[in-house]
Design an enzyme around this catalytic site. Structure first.
Site, PDB file in Angstrom:
ATOM      1  N   SER A   1       0.879  -0.995  -0.270  1.00 27.52           N
ATOM      2  CA  SER A   1       0.142   0.273  -0.166  1.00 27.52           C
ATOM      3  C   SER A   1       0.918   1.276   0.365  1.00 27.52           C
ATOM      4  CB  SER A   1      -1.353   0.300   1.399  1.00 27.52           C
ATOM      5  OG  SER A   1      -0.180   0.083   2.068  1.00 27.52           O
ATOM      6  N   ALA A   2       0.583   2.194  -0.249  1.00 25.32           N
ATOM      7  CA  ALA A   2       0.664   3.864   0.307  1.00 25.32           C
ATOM      8  C   ALA A   2       0.456   4.094   1.413  1.00 25.32           C
ATOM      9  CB  ALA A   2       0.140   5.247  -1.148  1.00 25.32           C
ATOM     10  N   SER A   3       1.065   4.110   1.941  1.00 27.00           N
ATOM     11  CA  SER A   3       1.007   4.418   3.544  1.00 27.00           C
ATOM     12  C   SER A   3      -0.035   5.790   3.934  1.00 27.00           C
ATOM     13  CB  SER A   3       2.091   4.835   4.340  1.00 27.00           C
ATOM     14  OG  SER A   3       2.620   2.981   4.477  1.00 27.00           O
ATOM     15  N   SER A   4      -0.715   6.225   4.915  1.00 22.85           N
ATOM     16  CA  SER A   4      -1.270   7.088   4.867  1.00 22.85           C
ATOM     17  C   SER A   4       0.174   7.936   5.278  1.00 22.85           C
ATOM     18  CB  SER A   4      -2.353   6.979   6.483  1.00 22.85           C
ATOM     19  OG  SER A   4      -1.987   8.990   6.896  1.00 22.85           O
ATOM     20  N   PRO A   5       0.025   9.279   4.279  1.00 25.50           N
ATOM     21  CA  PRO A   5       0.926  10.959   4.562  1.00 25.50           C
ATOM     22  C   PRO A   5       1.145  10.749   5.691  1.00 25.50           C
ATOM     23  CG  PRO A   5      -0.869  10.713   2.204  1.00 25.50           C
ATOM     24  CD  PRO A   5      -1.078   9.958   3.661  1.00 25.50           C
TER      25      PRO A   5
END
Length: 399
Positions: free
Chosen positions: A69-73
């Site tokens: 995933s793309a982690s939470s900014p």
């Protein structure tokens, strides 16, 4: 052109929110977030989602579990502030995922630095490479391989940045971290999945010391040679108790605990959502004499009132034999939340009292929220009470 303008505006909005909420605290991290075009790494995802403060899952296994995933900014910014990479640093990233983080690292280590990022799956490595190329980060080295082994060809590294949930600080990371280097790693400190992201500074050949307040977080588990499966017992179709096999749980007895009456015991201790008490579950793990676990309850179990663990601390609980007591909240008349214990099982009253006594100790000690954490390479010192032992690392946590 309109989409480019929209992306730039959304990027600025994201930076402003991350600064306001304390996730971005330094000028270099702020500038990196202003510069890296996240949309280039998430093709096909709408811009609002790309720049939202939430995780974007990019790959799942056949059962639907997230693999990448793309982690939470917000979490990305917090971890980069922990890592504090400097211009000229040589950085190893474990878990390339989309490539967004590697691009941020490239910004933070410029000029003169290098970034090597490792991804287990070829398709993910290819996707990260493509995103980095689209965004103009051609010098980042993308390796398809098992991150547990690092990349010795380019070692040592001033910074090692692990972006998956790790069970251990692997021997390769110990070997490849430079003298006085720093490793930021989300470590699962308990087999129930209890995870904290630690920033460890190397203070000796076999010794690391955590330098900042750890981050409460959850990550896709590291796969490959260092993969490790969480343990659990199903209590109901919508309720699972996650635990540690080393505690030798009586799984058959635990599986039937919800057939017992509910027992509640409240402490009078009041908290609010804004209180800095995020590490209460870690404090319980360190201080409880009974085995620690985490109660995972689905929406149905919560809405029907079958089990109602506090929405903080991921269902932190203690158990013994066929009895469990978990942390719970209770609304007060002045809008605060009262802490208490809810228990099930033949010894519900006794275990609930044990948990509330622990809460009283925690409250009386000033609600400690800053653990002291050290890591030693396995086999380099005598065993001590309270050690958390892994194949390559021994952790000690105290408050």
């Amino acid at each position: 052109m309109a989409e480019s303008v929209d992306a730039a505006a959304l990027r600025e909005r994201l930076v402003a929110i991350l600064k306001q909420r304390g996730h971005i605290r330094s000028a270099p991290v702020e500038q990196a977030f202003r510069t890296v075009p996240r949309e280039q790494f998430l093709p096909g995802v709408d811009l609002e989602t790309v720049y939202a403060r939430r995780q974007v899952v990019t790959k799942r296994d056949p059962n639907g579990a997230a693999l990448s995933s793309a982690s939470s900014p917000s979490l990305v910014a917090d971890m980069l502030e922990q890592l504090a990479p400097r211009p000229g640093d040589h950085v190893l990233e474990i878990g390339a995922a989309t490539g967004i983080n590697a691009a941020l690292l490239a910004e933070l280590t410029s000029p003169g630095g290098t970034v090597t990022t490792i991804e287990l799956d070829q398709d993910l490595a290819d996707g990260a490479r493509a995103g980095l190329d689209r965004a103009g980060y051609h010098t980042v080295e993308v390796i398809c391989g098992d991150g547990a082994f690092g990349h010795p060809e380019s070692a040592p590294y001033d910074r090692i940045h692990v972006t998956a949930g790790a069970w251990d600080i692997s021997a390769a990371w110990w070997d490849q971290l430079a003298e006085h280097g720093r490793i930021v790693v989300p470590l699962r400190v308990h087999e129930s999945g209890l995870t904290r992201c630690f920033a460890f500074d190397r203070t000796g050949l076999h010794h690391l010391v955590s330098t900042t307040t750890p981050l409460v977080c959850g990550f896709v588990p590291l796969r490959g040679a260092a993969g490790h499966t969480d343990q659990h017992v199903r209590l109901d179709a919508d309720v699972v108790l996650k635990l540690d096999a080393a505690d030798k749980p009586d799984r058959a007895a635990l599986a039937s605990i919800l057939s017992h009456p509910r027992y509640e015991l409240w402490t009078g201790i009041q908290v609010t959502d804004d209180d800095a008490i995020g590490h209460l579950d870690l404090w319980l793990l360190v201080n409880a004499s009974a085995p620690f676990g985490r109660l995972r309850a689905g929406d149905t179990a919560r809405t029907t009132g079958l089990v109602t663990p506090a929405y903080r601390w991921a269902g932190a609980a203690i158990y013994h034999g066929g009895t469990i007591a978990y942390l719970a909240f209770h609304d007060t008349v002045d809008g605060h939340l009262e802490l208490g214990a809810i228990a099930y099982g033949p010894d519900a009253g006794e275990l609930a009292t044990q948990l509330t006594d622990l809460l009283g100790q925690w409250d009386g000690a000033g609600r400690p929220n800053q653990p002291t954490v050290t890591a030693d390479r396995a086999g380099t010192r005598p065993a001590q009470t309270g050690d958390i032992s892994r194949p390559d690392t021994v952790l000690t946590i105290s408050f």
